[in-house]
Scaffold this motif. Sequence first.
Motif, PDB file in Angstrom:
ATOM      1  N   SER A 374       0.755  -1.230  -0.094  1.00 15.96           N
ATOM      2  CA  SER A 374      -0.122   0.023   0.171  1.00 15.96           C
ATOM      3  C   SER A 374       0.774   1.336   0.029  1.00 15.96           C
ATOM      4  O   SER A 374       1.830   1.262   0.841  1.00 15.96           O
ATOM      5  CB  SER A 374      -0.986  -0.043   1.231  1.00 15.96           C
ATOM      6  OG  SER A 374      -1.721   0.984   1.273  1.00 15.96           O
ATOM      7  N   GLN A 397      -2.818   3.879  -3.199  1.00 10.32           N
ATOM      8  CA  GLN A 397      -3.205   2.614  -4.051  1.00 10.32           C
ATOM      9  C   GLN A 397      -2.615   1.340  -3.308  1.00 10.32           C
ATOM     10  O   GLN A 397      -1.655   1.462  -2.659  1.00 10.32           O
ATOM     11  CB  GLN A 397      -2.277   2.808  -5.398  1.00 10.32           C
ATOM     12  CG  GLN A 397      -2.335   1.617  -6.396  1.00 10.32           C
ATOM     13  CD  GLN A 397      -3.639   1.584  -7.032  1.00 10.32           C
ATOM     14  OE1 GLN A 397      -4.036   2.661  -7.690  1.00 10.32           O
ATOM     15  NE2 GLN A 397      -4.216   0.443  -6.996  1.00 10.32           N
ATOM     16  N   GLU A 398      -3.575   0.109  -3.598  1.00 14.51           N
ATOM     17  CA  GLU A 398      -2.988  -0.998  -2.901  1.00 14.51           C
ATOM     18  C   GLU A 398      -3.041  -2.057  -3.690  1.00 14.51           C
ATOM     19  O   GLU A 398      -3.715  -1.938  -4.827  1.00 14.51           O
ATOM     20  CB  GLU A 398      -4.143  -1.288  -1.786  1.00 14.51           C
ATOM     21  CG  GLU A 398      -4.064  -0.457  -0.698  1.00 14.51           C
ATOM     22  CD  GLU A 398      -4.653  -0.832   0.627  1.00 14.51           C
ATOM     23  OE1 GLU A 398      -5.587  -1.745   0.647  1.00 14.51           O
ATOM     24  OE2 GLU A 398      -4.199  -0.546   1.820  1.00 14.51           O
ATOM     25  N   TYR A 400      -3.082  -6.009  -3.407  1.00 13.67           N
ATOM     26  CA  TYR A 400      -3.412  -7.387  -2.575  1.00 13.67           C
ATOM     27  C   TYR A 400      -2.730  -8.550  -3.633  1.00 13.67           C
ATOM     28  O   TYR A 400      -3.816  -8.746  -4.751  1.00 13.67           O
ATOM     29  CB  TYR A 400      -4.856  -7.661  -2.418  1.00 13.67           C
ATOM     30  CG  TYR A 400      -5.318  -7.343  -0.889  1.00 13.67           C
ATOM     31  CD1 TYR A 400      -4.698  -8.266   0.134  1.00 13.67           C
ATOM     32  CD2 TYR A 400      -5.785  -6.256  -0.505  1.00 13.67           C
ATOM     33  CE1 TYR A 400      -5.107  -7.963   1.201  1.00 13.67           C
ATOM     34  CE2 TYR A 400      -5.970  -5.697   0.568  1.00 13.67           C
ATOM     35  CZ  TYR A 400      -5.800  -6.624   1.523  1.00 13.67           C
ATOM     36  OH  TYR A 400      -5.940  -6.150   3.071  1.00 13.67           O
ATOM     37  N   GLN A 403      -3.789  -8.050  -7.399  1.00 18.21           N
ATOM     38  CA  GLN A 403      -4.905  -7.544  -7.676  1.00 18.21           C
ATOM     39  C   GLN A 403      -4.810  -6.179  -7.208  1.00 18.21           C
ATOM     40  O   GLN A 403      -4.943  -5.817  -6.035  1.00 18.21           O
ATOM     41  CB  GLN A 403      -6.092  -8.515  -6.850  1.00 18.21           C
ATOM     42  CG  GLN A 403      -7.486  -8.027  -7.583  1.00 18.21           C
ATOM     43  CD  GLN A 403      -8.500  -8.679  -7.051  1.00 18.21           C
ATOM     44  OE1 GLN A 403      -8.401  -9.472  -6.406  1.00 18.21           O
ATOM     45  NE2 GLN A 403      -9.823  -7.966  -7.213  1.00 18.21           N
ATOM     46  N   SER A 405      -5.864  -2.354  -6.214  1.00 16.14           N
ATOM     47  CA  SER A 405      -7.270  -1.650  -5.637  1.00 16.14           C
ATOM     48  C   SER A 405      -7.689  -0.505  -6.673  1.00 16.14           C
ATOM     49  O   SER A 405      -6.685  -0.052  -7.618  1.00 16.14           O
ATOM     50  CB  SER A 405      -6.993  -1.072  -4.559  1.00 16.14           C
ATOM     51  OG  SER A 405      -6.269   0.093  -4.327  1.00 16.14           O
ATOM     52  N   TYR A 429     -12.121   1.500  -0.070  1.00 19.48           N
ATOM     53  CA  TYR A 429     -12.625   0.115  -0.357  1.00 19.48           C
ATOM     54  C   TYR A 429     -12.441  -0.939   0.502  1.00 19.48           C
ATOM     55  O   TYR A 429     -11.455  -0.446   1.621  1.00 19.48           O
ATOM     56  CB  TYR A 429     -12.050  -0.295  -1.787  1.00 19.48           C
ATOM     57  CG  TYR A 429     -10.857  -1.109  -2.001  1.00 19.48           C
ATOM     58  CD1 TYR A 429      -9.722  -0.766  -0.997  1.00 19.48           C
ATOM     59  CD2 TYR A 429     -10.689  -2.227  -2.374  1.00 19.48           C
ATOM     60  CE1 TYR A 429      -8.536  -1.342  -1.186  1.00 19.48           C
ATOM     61  CE2 TYR A 429      -9.350  -3.038  -2.353  1.00 19.48           C
ATOM     62  CZ  TYR A 429      -8.254  -2.491  -1.621  1.00 19.48           C
ATOM     63  OH  TYR A 429      -7.439  -3.131  -1.723  1.00 19.48           O
ATOM     64  N   ARG A 430     -12.812  -2.107   0.544  1.00 19.83           N
ATOM     65  CA  ARG A 430     -12.343  -3.230   1.616  1.00 19.83           C
ATOM     66  C   ARG A 430     -12.294  -4.334   0.987  1.00 19.83           C
ATOM     67  O   ARG A 430     -13.244  -4.820   0.257  1.00 19.83           O
ATOM     68  CB  ARG A 430     -13.496  -3.135   2.792  1.00 19.83           C
ATOM     69  CG  ARG A 430     -12.997  -3.849   4.028  1.00 19.83           C
ATOM     70  CD  ARG A 430     -13.963  -4.199   4.972  1.00 19.83           C
ATOM     71  NE  ARG A 430     -15.039  -5.095   4.774  1.00 19.83           N
ATOM     72  CZ  ARG A 430     -15.091  -6.318   5.162  1.00 19.83           C
ATOM     73  NH1 ARG A 430     -14.199  -6.911   5.802  1.00 19.83           N
ATOM     74  NH2 ARG A 430     -16.134  -6.961   4.782  1.00 19.83           N
ATOM     75  N   TYR A 431     -10.902  -4.910   1.170  1.00 11.92           N
ATOM     76  CA  TYR A 431     -10.736  -6.272   0.557  1.00 11.92           C
ATOM     77  C   TYR A 431     -11.278  -7.264   1.196  1.00 11.92           C
ATOM     78  O   TYR A 431     -11.259  -7.280   2.648  1.00 11.92           O
ATOM     79  CB  TYR A 431      -9.078  -6.408   0.310  1.00 11.92           C
ATOM     80  CG  TYR A 431      -8.793  -7.300  -0.585  1.00 11.92           C
ATOM     81  CD1 TYR A 431      -8.868  -7.010  -1.995  1.00 11.92           C
ATOM     82  CD2 TYR A 431      -8.490  -8.651  -0.233  1.00 11.92           C
ATOM     83  CE1 TYR A 431      -8.600  -8.191  -2.876  1.00 11.92           C
ATOM     84  CE2 TYR A 431      -8.057  -9.526  -1.220  1.00 11.92           C
ATOM     85  CZ  TYR A 431      -8.123  -8.985  -2.604  1.00 11.92           C
ATOM     86  OH  TYR A 431      -7.692 -10.028  -3.601  1.00 11.92           O
ATOM     87  N   PRO A 449     -13.822  -6.611  -4.096  1.00 12.60           N
ATOM     88  CA  PRO A 449     -13.718  -5.809  -2.803  1.00 12.60           C
ATOM     89  C   PRO A 449     -14.937  -4.966  -2.672  1.00 12.60           C
ATOM     90  O   PRO A 449     -15.814  -4.574  -3.666  1.00 12.60           O
ATOM     91  CB  PRO A 449     -12.551  -5.211  -2.909  1.00 12.60           C
ATOM     92  CG  PRO A 449     -11.813  -5.708  -4.286  1.00 12.60           C
ATOM     93  CD  PRO A 449     -13.034  -6.390  -4.936  1.00 12.60           C
ATOM     94  N   LYS A 451     -16.651  -1.425  -2.279  1.00 10.21           N
ATOM     95  CA  LYS A 451     -16.230  -0.121  -2.731  1.00 10.21           C
ATOM     96  C   LYS A 451     -16.952   1.021  -2.070  1.00 10.21           C
ATOM     97  O   LYS A 451     -18.286   0.752  -1.951  1.00 10.21           O
ATOM     98  CB  LYS A 451     -16.121  -0.015  -4.335  1.00 10.21           C
ATOM     99  CG  LYS A 451     -15.249  -0.894  -4.925  1.00 10.21           C
ATOM    100  CD  LYS A 451     -15.286  -0.839  -6.399  1.00 10.21           C
ATOM    101  CE  LYS A 451     -16.195  -1.680  -7.106  1.00 10.21           C
ATOM    102  NZ  LYS A 451     -16.098  -3.078  -6.975  1.00 10.21           N
TER     103      LYS A 451
END
Lengths: 669, 361
Positions: A374, A397-398, A400, A403, A405, A429-431, A449, A451
Motif C-alpha cells: 500500500s 493505491q493498494e 493485494y 490485484q 485496488s 474500499y475493503r478487501y 472488494p 467499494k
Amino acid sequence: MRIRLLPIWLCWAGSLLGQVDSSGKGLPDEGLESVTHSLGPVIIVYQLPAAPRTMPGGLAWESDALALDHARTGTLTDLFRAAPSLSLKRYTPGGLASPSLRGTAAGHTQVYWEGLPMNSPMLGQQDFSLGSGSLFNQVGIRYGGNSLLLGAGGIGGAILLSSSQQSNYSKPIAIKYSQQVGSFGSVSSGLNLDFSAKRFSSSTKLYLQTAKNDFPFRNSTAIGAPIERLQDANFTQWGGLQEFNWQPRRWRLYAKTWAFQSARSLPPTMLTLSMGESQSDLVVRNVAGADYLAPKGYSIRSKFGYFREFMHYRNQHAGIESPSLFHRFTAECSYEKPATRFRVFRIADAGLRYVHDQATSTGFVSTAKQDLLSAYGLAKFFVSPRSSAGWSLLMRQELYGSQPSPLLGYLAFHTGRKLQFSTNVSRNYRYPTLNDRYWNPGGNPNLKPEKSLGAEMGLTLQSQYRPWKYNKAYAGVYWTDVQDWIQWLPSTGNIWRPENVQHVVARGAEVQLTLNNRLWRIADSLYYDLRLNYTFNDSRDQNGYQLIYTPRHTANIRITLRLRRWDLQYFQEYNSARYTTADNSLRIWGFTTGDLTLGLRLGNLWRLHFKEKPSNEGLHRKIFQGYHLQFGIRNIWNAEYETVAYRPMPGRSFCLRLDVDLWKQNNER
Amino acid sequence: MKDSHLRMDERNIFRGQRTILGWAAIVMSSCLLWGTGCKEKPNPEVPFDYENGLLVVNEGNFQGGNASLDFVRRSDDSLRTDIFTSVNDRPLGDVAQSITVIGNRAYVVVNNSGKVEVVDLPALESHCTITGLQSPRYLLDIGGNRALVTDLYADAIAVVNLENCQVESHIAVGAWTEQMRILGSKVFVAEMGSDQLLVLDVPSRTLVDSFGVGREPNSMAVDRDGKLWVLCGNALGQSVPQLVRVNPDSMAVEATFAFSSATQAPTRLCINPAGDRLYFLNGGIFQMGISDGHLPTQAWVPKGSHNWYGLAIDPVTGLVYASDALDYQRRGNIYRFSPSTGAQLAVFEAGIIPGDFAFLP
C-alpha cells in the motif's frame, strides 16, 4: 553548576491545520521541533513530532485524560464509551464487543496500534473486550475518508491506539498501581513502572482483570419473568505492554511488545441452553521502529511489526474444537514534512506499507496467505500564504497479491480559524477477509472488494482561553455509499457462501459539544467539564431497510465537576431501538444508562526531601505519593437493557478503586 | 480597564454556557425518560380457535430467539402471525425445528432452547414445557402417552412421558438422529450423523437393529405399499446423495436412486395422501412417482429466485405447501401449489425461516 531549561513543547501544527479535532488539544500552529537545552555540558534532545494521523478537513476525535483515566481498570470498550458516532455491539460484559462507526459494519472500522493495522485478517474486525484500557495514552478515531491516511478499509473510519512514553527528566521514576473491586466478582489490577533517563526511557504496564459476571437479570422469556443469574459468563485476562525508547540526537528508536492472554466462558442467551462454550486467546504484538528528524524539518519514519494471534473456540456439547492462528508481518516507512501556511503548496507526506498475513484454521484446507502493498501521497495547498483556507489531496493505491485496488482518494477543503468550515469527499474500499475467500466450505475466492464513496461537511466553533477553559461545538453531516457489500447467504444444502449483494447508503448528522471551564461565580476552585455527543444515522440497504443492530440515534453526555480534592463524574448514554432482522420486522428496544463516580484525591501528603549529592546544593530530589480513591455506581438507574437480543446486561452495580502514585522528582533550582 | 473588559467577556461566556448547560440538562432528562420507560405492550389477544388450518413453524435465527408460529385458516386463507407469543405473552424460543400434533395438543420442538413447548388446541395456550433435552429435533408419538425425541448432540433418543411432560429415559445411539417413522411395533430412525437407519422396538423401547442406507439420511416417507423411502441428503457435500426404498419387514434396501452430483443436497422428503407420489427439495421442488425407475430430471417447481426450505402435503386436500426462507435474515413466504399442475395458488408472508408445518383438522 548546571542549569536545565524545561522543554518547550510546541505542537505539530502543519498536519493539524484545519483539522476538526474533538480533543481541543490540537489547535493550529506552526510546526517546530521541541528542544531541551542544557547549559554546562550541553545536551540537546530533539523531540520528534508525533506521527501525523489525521488530515485537514476531516473529522477526528481524541480521548481526553479524564476518559483515559476512567477506563484504566476496564477494557477497550471503556475507552470508547464516550466516543461520538460509535456503536458498540456487546454480547455480555467481557464477551465479544465489536465497534462500528457511522452506521457501517464492524469490518468497516479499521483498528491501528502504533499505526499498524490490527484487524484480524480472518474475521476482519477486532474484539474490544480484549486488552486493557490502561495500556494506552493516545486514543482516537478518524471518521470516514480521514482514515485513508492510515490505510484503506476504514469505510466507517479508523480507531487509533497508541502508548507513547516520552523521556521525562523531571520525573525519572514513576510507579502507578490501581486496584479495583466491584460487583459480580469483578477484580481489576494494574501496575505501571516508568523510568526515564536523559535519552532513554522504559515503560512497563501490567494488568489482570477477572470477573464472574453472575449478575441477576429478569428473564422476560420465561413464565412469570423470574429473576435469574447469568451463568457461564466468567472471564479472566492478563497481560502487559513493555516499551523502550532511546533518543540519540535526531533519532528516536523504540520497541514495544503488547501481549495478553484471556480465557472466558460464552454464556447462553435467555432462550438457549448453555453449550459449554468458551474462548481463549493468546496474543503477542510487537513493533520496533526508528524515526529521524532531519535538520531541514522533515522526518523519516520506519517501523516493523510482528503479530501472532491465537484463538481457540470450544463447544463442549457439540464437540467443536476450533483453533485458529495467524501471523502478520508489517513493514512501513513514511516521509513527513510539516506543511506551513507560508508555503502555498507542498507534498506533505508519503508512505509505503507491506503486510504479509498467514493463517491456519480448522476452516481452511491449507494455510491461507495474503500480501498487501500500500502506498500513499498527501499534498496540501493553501489558498494564499496568510489565508486559513486550504485544500488537501491524498491518493492511495493498494495491491493485494497481484490485484490492484481502485485508486483511492481523499479531497478536502477547510477554511476559518475560530469558526471553521470543512468538507471532504473520499473513495475507499475493503478487501474481502481470508474467511470470506478461503473458509471451507463456502469461501468464495471470486469475491469483489467492497467499494465506497463518501462525503461530509461540518462547522466547528472553538475557543481556548486557558488550558482549563476551552469551548467547542461541532455540527456536521455525512454520506457514505457502499457497493458490493459482502453478505453470507445460504447456498447448497447447509453451506453458506459470501456474495457481493448489498448496496448500503449510510447518512447521518453529528453534533458534538465540549465545555471546559471554571465555575468562578460559585467557587473559584470549582471546575467543570461537559462533553455531549449526538449522532443521527440512517443506514439503509438496497431494499430500503435499516441495517440490523444499527441504532438511528446515539447520544452520550459526560459531566465532570472538580472541587479541590473532590471530583464527581456523571455519564449518560443513549442508544435507540435496533432492528434484529433484515426486513426490520423485529427489534430490541432502545436503552439509556447512567454511571456516577465520586473521587477523592489525597495527593502530595507525604514528601520526602533529600539532596541527591551533598556537594550539589541546587539539585534536590523528592519522592511524592498520591492517592486517588473512587467509588462508582454503574447503571445507576438500574435499567434493564440488551445490546444484543436476549443477552442481558447488568443492572446497578458498584465498584471501588484506589490508585496509588509514587514518583521521584528532580527539583531544578 | 483591561481587567473589567475581560470580566465582562467571561460573564458573557458564562451566560452562554449556562444556557447550554440548561439545554444539556433537558436533553439528559429526556434521555432518561425516553430509554427507561418505553416498552411496547403487545395487543391483547382476542380468543381464537386454531383449527381447520395450517400451523407454520418459523425456525428463526440461531441464537436470535425469533422463532415463531403462524396460522393459515383453510376456509378463508386468513393469516395470523407470531401466535404463540400473542397467546402466551412470551417468545417461543431459539430455533423451532419441528411440530407434531397428538390429539388435542401440539408439540413444538425448539432445538436450541433444548425444550418442547406443548400447547393445547385449539386455543394454543401453553400446557407445559418439556425440558431436560439437549438439542432436540423431532418428536414421534409411540402410543401409551409416550413419545420419542431425537437429538443433535445427545447421542441418545429421549423417551418422554406426555402425561407429566417429563423425560423418562434415554435410548443410547451413536450419533445425531433426525426424523422417525413408526410402522407397526418398529420405529425407524434416520441417524443423520452416520449412514444408518436405526430400528427401535416400541414395547421394550430399545434399539434392536440398524442397517446402512446412505450418507446422512435426513427424511423419510411411507408409501401406499408400506415401503419406507429414505432421502440421504449429503448436506456437507461429501458424497453423492441418494434416495432409497426400504422394505421395513426385511429391513433390506430394495432400490437406490443416486443423484447426479455431490454438490446436490436434497431434503424434506414427503408423500401425497394417496401415497403414490414423492416430493422433495433439491434446489427446486421435485415430484416423483413411487414406481418411477429414475429420479426426475426436471423440477416440478423450479428454484428460480427462491430458497425453498420447507415442504409439506396437506393430508386432507393434497395441496402442496413449500416455504421460501429467502436469505434467512427476513420474513419468509409460504407458497401453496396445485398437486396436479404445480400451479401456484396462493402465497403468505410467514416469519423468519419457515421450516415445518402441521395441519389441523
